[in-house]
Design a protein around this motif. Structure first.
Motif, PDB file in Angstrom:
ATOM      1  N   GLU A  56       0.903  -1.109  -0.096  1.00 25.38           N
ATOM      2  CA  GLU A  56      -0.111   0.002  -0.124  1.00 25.38           C
ATOM      3  C   GLU A  56       0.866   1.225  -0.147  1.00 25.38           C
ATOM      4  O   GLU A  56       1.678   1.326   0.955  1.00 25.38           O
ATOM      5  CB  GLU A  56      -0.868  -0.086   1.268  1.00 25.38           C
ATOM      6  N   LYS A  69      -5.427   3.042  -4.992  1.00 25.49           N
ATOM      7  CA  LYS A  69      -6.071   2.082  -4.443  1.00 25.49           C
ATOM      8  C   LYS A  69      -7.310   1.794  -4.773  1.00 25.49           C
ATOM      9  O   LYS A  69      -7.994   0.818  -4.308  1.00 25.49           O
ATOM     10  CB  LYS A  69      -5.946   1.972  -2.771  1.00 25.49           C
ATOM     11  N   ARG A  70      -7.868   2.708  -5.670  1.00 28.69           N
ATOM     12  CA  ARG A  70      -9.207   2.522  -5.992  1.00 28.69           C
ATOM     13  C   ARG A  70      -9.519   2.506  -7.536  1.00 28.69           C
ATOM     14  O   ARG A  70      -8.806   2.818  -8.329  1.00 28.69           O
ATOM     15  CB  ARG A  70     -10.096   3.752  -5.548  1.00 28.69           C
ATOM     16  N   GLN A  71     -10.776   1.793  -7.877  1.00 29.89           N
ATOM     17  CA  GLN A  71     -10.838   1.520  -9.217  1.00 29.89           C
ATOM     18  C   GLN A  71      -9.846   0.873 -10.017  1.00 29.89           C
ATOM     19  O   GLN A  71      -9.519   0.948 -11.110  1.00 29.89           O
ATOM     20  CB  GLN A  71     -11.227   3.062  -9.992  1.00 29.89           C
ATOM     21  N   ARG A  72      -9.203   0.087  -9.376  1.00 38.05           N
ATOM     22  CA  ARG A  72      -7.940  -0.500  -9.981  1.00 38.05           C
ATOM     23  C   ARG A  72      -8.666  -1.983 -10.910  1.00 38.05           C
ATOM     24  O   ARG A  72      -9.447  -2.776 -10.270  1.00 38.05           O
ATOM     25  CB  ARG A  72      -6.905  -1.357  -8.939  1.00 38.05           C
ATOM     26  N   SER A  93      -7.655  -1.915   5.953  1.00 44.59           N
ATOM     27  CA  SER A  93      -7.577  -0.760   5.077  1.00 44.59           C
ATOM     28  C   SER A  93      -6.376  -0.690   4.205  1.00 44.59           C
ATOM     29  O   SER A  93      -6.573   0.132   3.177  1.00 44.59           O
ATOM     30  CB  SER A  93      -7.182   0.279   6.148  1.00 44.59           C
ATOM     31  N   ALA A  94      -5.688  -1.752   3.879  1.00 44.88           N
ATOM     32  CA  ALA A  94      -4.613  -1.799   3.100  1.00 44.88           C
ATOM     33  C   ALA A  94      -5.083  -2.414   1.640  1.00 44.88           C
ATOM     34  O   ALA A  94      -4.372  -2.424   0.742  1.00 44.88           O
ATOM     35  CB  ALA A  94      -3.352  -2.667   3.453  1.00 44.88           C
ATOM     36  N   ASP A  95      -6.414  -2.912   1.804  1.00 42.10           N
ATOM     37  CA  ASP A  95      -6.826  -3.709   0.396  1.00 42.10           C
ATOM     38  C   ASP A  95      -7.075  -2.432  -0.605  1.00 42.10           C
ATOM     39  O   ASP A  95      -7.549  -1.444  -0.281  1.00 42.10           O
ATOM     40  CB  ASP A  95      -8.257  -4.303   0.883  1.00 42.10           C
ATOM     41  N   TYR A  96      -7.002  -2.848  -1.732  1.00 39.16           N
ATOM     42  CA  TYR A  96      -7.364  -2.050  -2.793  1.00 39.16           C
ATOM     43  C   TYR A  96      -8.784  -2.330  -3.283  1.00 39.16           C
ATOM     44  O   TYR A  96      -9.265  -3.271  -2.867  1.00 39.16           O
ATOM     45  CB  TYR A  96      -6.526  -1.909  -4.143  1.00 39.16           C
ATOM     46  N   GLU A  97      -9.391  -1.065  -3.755  1.00 38.27           N
ATOM     47  CA  GLU A  97     -10.798  -1.418  -4.386  1.00 38.27           C
ATOM     48  C   GLU A  97     -10.714  -1.899  -5.676  1.00 38.27           C
ATOM     49  O   GLU A  97     -10.269  -1.095  -6.807  1.00 38.27           O
ATOM     50  CB  GLU A  97     -11.485  -0.143  -4.149  1.00 38.27           C
ATOM     51  N   ALA A  98     -11.098  -2.979  -6.153  1.00 44.74           N
ATOM     52  CA  ALA A  98     -11.122  -3.304  -7.624  1.00 44.74           C
ATOM     53  C   ALA A  98     -12.296  -2.689  -8.382  1.00 44.74           C
ATOM     54  O   ALA A  98     -13.335  -2.520  -7.924  1.00 44.74           O
ATOM     55  CB  ALA A  98     -10.977  -4.858  -7.846  1.00 44.74           C
ATOM     56  N   TRP A  99     -11.807  -2.482  -9.651  1.00 45.85           N
ATOM     57  CA  TRP A  99     -12.876  -1.764 -10.514  1.00 45.85           C
ATOM     58  C   TRP A  99     -13.832  -2.989 -10.925  1.00 45.85           C
ATOM     59  O   TRP A  99     -13.504  -4.204 -11.246  1.00 45.85           O
ATOM     60  CB  TRP A  99     -12.165  -0.994 -11.675  1.00 45.85           C
ATOM     61  N   LYS A 100     -15.022  -2.698 -11.206  1.00 48.66           N
ATOM     62  CA  LYS A 100     -16.076  -3.859 -11.520  1.00 48.66           C
ATOM     63  C   LYS A 100     -16.563  -3.300 -12.863  1.00 48.66           C
ATOM     64  O   LYS A 100     -17.345  -1.952 -12.498  1.00 48.66           O
ATOM     65  CB  LYS A 100     -17.021  -4.196 -10.582  1.00 48.66           C
ATOM     66  N   PRO A 101     -17.082  -3.859 -13.878  1.00 48.45           N
ATOM     67  CA  PRO A 101     -17.844  -3.166 -14.880  1.00 48.45           C
ATOM     68  C   PRO A 101     -19.121  -2.892 -14.376  1.00 48.45           C
ATOM     69  O   PRO A 101     -19.727  -3.869 -13.647  1.00 48.45           O
ATOM     70  CB  PRO A 101     -17.606  -4.499 -15.871  1.00 48.45           C
ATOM     71  N   GLU A 102     -19.624  -2.079 -14.937  1.00 54.70           N
ATOM     72  CA  GLU A 102     -21.151  -1.427 -14.400  1.00 54.70           C
ATOM     73  C   GLU A 102     -20.863  -1.121 -13.106  1.00 54.70           C
ATOM     74  O   GLU A 102     -20.403  -1.293 -12.252  1.00 54.70           O
ATOM     75  CB  GLU A 102     -22.227  -2.648 -14.882  1.00 54.70           C
ATOM     76  N   ASP A 113      -7.674  -5.394 -11.865  1.00 53.10           N
ATOM     77  CA  ASP A 113      -6.893  -6.264 -11.185  1.00 53.10           C
ATOM     78  C   ASP A 113      -6.825  -7.616 -12.003  1.00 53.10           C
ATOM     79  O   ASP A 113      -6.190  -8.609 -11.325  1.00 53.10           O
ATOM     80  CB  ASP A 113      -7.174  -6.446  -9.695  1.00 53.10           C
ATOM     81  N   TYR A 132     -10.294  -8.721 -18.527  1.00 50.06           N
ATOM     82  CA  TYR A 132     -11.956  -8.804 -18.735  1.00 50.06           C
ATOM     83  C   TYR A 132     -12.032  -9.086 -20.313  1.00 50.06           C
ATOM     84  O   TYR A 132     -11.371  -8.556 -21.059  1.00 50.06           O
ATOM     85  CB  TYR A 132     -12.479  -7.628 -18.009  1.00 50.06           C
TER      86      TYR A 132
END
Lengths: 701, 127
Positions: free
Chosen positions: A248, A277-280, B118-127, A282, A285
């Motif tokens: 991180e 850390k956001r909208q990654r 808190s160290a986790d990333y937020e993955a993008w998801k389609p839609e 990973d 698709y």
């Protein structure tokens, strides 16, 4: 030069030196709180007291007293100061005892703990106890916007923040009110500071009074891994240090680089880390039917490979704002290998061409060179938001000497005075033909600089000719003003994206009949391009690309990812080692601070893997081999931190005044400073900054 | 036969040959705890020892017997005037290395699904 004795050691220093500088020249450390090299001298913390022989019988503030203020001895001996006598020791103990009277002892819960000047100096020079038994004073916390957290009770009134905001950031929104015990630093009105450089006051604050709000209580300095790397939020490539813990990124701090950012960085650079850390993206698709579904690398790469094989040379590629040189090079080789030249890294309608000399598209005078300049003309740029630290340099020069500055373009607050010369292309033409009033000032200047914004030469809504006209006229202005000399190249093109100059350097532009970014998208819409690669390209109009197979290689789910048919997740700038060439043409390299999330891979490796599946294997298996090939082809890229200069005569050849110009207004392409790229758009902190700015502007109305 | 071989070659099953010999020669059986471990003392009540029921595991001795074994008390837990504390829970031997070992939440040996940190990333998801 003058002679001075420091602790008995005779040294020779320039006579404009202060006692502190003289002591440092003699190798003596002087503690200080309020003094800062790049700010004016305040002399109010009294921590830097030294003893002066034969001077007044009291200790002297060494930051505020000059060497030439000292009297020589009775027989003309050099003046003498002491930094280690009992008087100095007692003075320092006294100062620290006074400072700690009203400073809370909350180091264990203070974010500055571990990197606090007061903590360090209290340990080194202070007493172990206080004789103060009365109540401590309490100061109300102030609101300075979403980036700065204040705990004003901790403030020791060094006024570094006040001096920074007024002198360097150029805003008069912070000051010291009241006297004695009632003194406090205040923004006068409870609202966010309006500067894009406020994050620097967190670094400047010697105690924990101003700390980073998004970083509050998240980490301690000693548990962070420090990686010295380069910023890519703008085209300057500021030197930064990425502090990470595990996987991180915890915060981003500036590093000193006198050539670019001195020791400041802009707020976007500093606070963009939560966007990492956001909208990654990973995992890969693949679009099935109407929906993007998760896939594995094999599936995704095989699908893309099949499509490339079918497409023949009807393939295109657009590189976005944050792409490194290595991946652009790999992608260029891949596209060329299938017989296509449809590659582009420029904004739509850019006037820059493949065969142009380097001098035309780099910032020739260099950022540090601005300080030598005696006249600056800005054409179609808003340097404050396009390159904040370049603007800081201009302001610094403007404060230091009489510097006439002219601006063609939108009338904006640049934090310094300038002459507004017009908003449209006619004003540029008038300057080029020499009929403008400002021409006289330009003519007189010995080292004039002409700054041309990238927006001015790539006016999106108009034809390519307009941009080219502005470019050639700007070169004409520079030539007429004498800015195109062998000893002074004052023509500077100011780019907005970190990837741009690198892409232009390696020729990631359509050549030999290739299609530009805009043409590629047009072709794609018509269905005449079978597959298009977007290398982190989000800033283009990507609507209605149904007829084309869109491959998005990038780190963040932004516009590009939404329109993609295959998403190949890649690394962001803190997660790879990549070469970036800044607007000056300075070659710089990032370092990896953390690893890319999930299954994401480094961009060049994705392209290399793809090349193997279409049987056009690129001749490198690792980054070192890639760089070897890259350096063989473009030798100047191996000189990290150096600038390959432009060719003056080639630049002069392009200077001309077109007979007819279509009238347009010059506008900076930056609509919202805090949201210029995919990482910034993913950041919550940046969104808060936008909100704070809107609130502020709403209150002003 | 199996028991004899175990006593001859290994130490971690019930007892070794020498302990068996000593128990037979000098031992006086004073009691057995709820796990079946047998406690002995010599004729002069100078030495105290235990023969485990199964694997030799020191933590298998319950608190009452632990006190007696370590000469903290001479009162045997099977005597009438022995009074356990009312907050004492049923004794469990140290389960480390066994199937009953403790694994924190999110451990791969438990369910493998950890809570968000808190160290986790937020993955993008389609839609």
């Amino acid at each position: 030069m003058t002679q001075i004795k420091v602790d008995g050691e005779l040294i020779e220093v320039p006579d404009y030196y202060t006692l502190m500088q003289a002591a440092e020249a003699a190798g003596k450390q002087i503690p200080r709180f309020c003094f800062h090299e790049r700010l004016s001298v305040a002399g109010n913390c009294r921590m830097c007291l030294v003893e002066v022989k034969g001077g007044p019988p009291k200790p002297q503030a060494s930051c505020a007293m000059g060497v030439k203020d000292l009297r020589p001895g009775p027989n003309g001996e050099p003046a003498e100061i002491f930094t280690n006598t009992p008087m100095v020791k007692k003075a320092r103990e006294g100062v620290l005892e006074f400072l700690l009277i009203n400073h809370p002892l909350d180091c264990p819960i203070c974010d500055q703990g571990g990197e606090c000047d007061l903590q360090d100096q209290a340990m080194a020079f202070g007493l172990d106890s206080s004789r103060f038994t009365e109540n401590k004073r309490i100061v109300e916390d102030k609101y300075l916007g979403p980036l700065i957290k204040t705990i004003m009770t901790r403030c020791i009134h060094c006024t570094r923040c006040v001096r920074f905001t007024t002198e360097i950031a150029g805003i008069n929104e912070l000051g010291l009110l009241g006297r004695g015990e009632d003194a406090q630093i205040t923004p006068y009105i409870e609202r966010a500071l309006s500067s894009e450089l406020v994050g620097n006051i967190v670094d400047l604050c010697p105690v924990g009074a101003l700390t980073s709000r998004p970083y509050a209580f998240t980490a301690r300095p000693w548990e962070l891994t420090k990686t010295e790397t380069i910023d890519v939020m703008d085209a300057l490539g500021s030197a930064i240090r990425v502090d990470s813990r595990g996987c991180e990124v915890m915060r981003i701090l500036p590093r000193i680089n006198e050539d670019i950012n001195e020791e400041w960085i802009s707020d976007k650079t500093r606070y963009v880390w939560d966007g990492l850390k956001r909208q990654r993206l990973d995992r890969p698709y693949v679009r099935k039917g109407k929906k993007l579904v998760e896939a594995n690398w094999d599936e995704a790469l095989n699908l893309v490979a099949r499509k490339i094989k079918k497409a023949g040379n009807r393939v295109g590629a657009i590189a976005g704002d944050l792409a490194g040189v290595e991946e652009m090079y790999a992608l260029k080789k891949l596209i060329n290998s299938v017989g296509s030249n449809n590659i582009d890294c420029r904004p739509p309608m850019s006037a820059l061409e493949a065969n142009m000399d380097r001098g035309v598209y780099i910032f020739n005078p260099t950022i540090a060179g601005i300080e030598e300049s005696d006249c600056i003309l800005i054409i179609g740029a808003n340097p404050r938001f396009e390159a904040s630290l370049l603007n800081v340099r201009i302001r610094k020069t403007w404060r230091a000497k009489d510097l006439p500055i002219g601006l063609v373009g939108q009338r904006v607050d640049l934090t310094y005075d300038y002459t507004h010369l017009g908003e449209d292309i006619d004003s540029v033409k008038a300057l080029a033909t020499g009929s403008h009033k400002f021409n006289k000032i330009l003519k007189k200047a010995k080292k004039p600089i002409v700054i041309v914004g990238e927006g001015a030469i790539s006016l999106a809504k108009n034809s390519k000719k307009t941009g080219r006209d502005i470019l050639s006229m700007s070169l004409m202005i520079a030539n007429n003003a004498g800015a195109l000399r062998e000893d002074w190249n004052g023509f500077g093109l100011l780019h907005n994206a970190a990837a741009r100059v690198g892409g232009l350097d390696i020729g990631f532009v359509p050549d030999n009949g290739g299609a530009s970014s805009l043409e590629q998208l047009e072709l794609a819409k018509k269905g005449e391009l079978d597959i298009i690669f977007l290398l982190g390209a989000d800033e283009y109009d990507l609507q209605s690309l149904d007829k084309t197979f869109v491959v998005y290689i990038g780190s963040h789910g932004d516009v590009g990812a939404h329109h993609a048919d295959v998403i190949l997740p890649a690394a962001a700038y803190t997660e790879k080692s990549a070469i970036y060439v800044n607007s000056e043409g300075r070659v710089q390299m990032t370092k990896r601070a953390v690893f890319p999330p999930g299954e994401a891979k480094e961009d060049w490796a994705i392209i290399r893997a793809l090349s193997a599946r279409i049987d056009k294997i690129l001749p490198f298996d690792n980054l070192a081999q890639l760089r070897e090939k890259l350096y063989a082809e473009f030798p100047h890229l191996q000189n990290i931190n150096q600038i390959k200069a432009g060719n003056i005569s080639a630049m002069k050849k392009l200077a001309k005044i077109p007979a007819k110009t279509s009238n347009v207004l010059l506008r900076s392409p930056i609509k919202e400073y805090y949201l210029t790229n995919a990482i910034a758009r993913a950041s919550k902190i940046m969104a808060e900054c936008v909100k704070a700015r809107r609130e502020r502007e709403g209150a002003n109305r | 036969m199996k028991q004899f071989l175990a006593e001859l070659f290994i130490w971690w099953h019930k007892q070794t040959l020498s302990i068996g010999l000593r128990t037979w020669l000098k031992g006086r059986h004073v009691g057995t705890d709820e796990f079946g471990n047998k406690y002995y003392t010599d004729k002069k009540n100078k030495k105290r020892w235990v023969v485990y029921d199964g694997i030799v595991e020191a933590s298998a001795i319950p608190p009452g017997w632990h006190g007696w074994m370590h000469y903290r008390t001479d009162i045997l837990p099977n005597e009438e005037n022995y009074q356990p504390h009312k907050w004492e829970k049923p004794h469990i031997a140290n389960p480390t290395g066994t199937r009953n070992a403790y694994h924190p939440k999110g451990s791969l040996l438990r369910d493998g699904k950890r809570a968000k940190i808190s160290a986790d990333y937020e993955a993008w998801k389609p839609e």
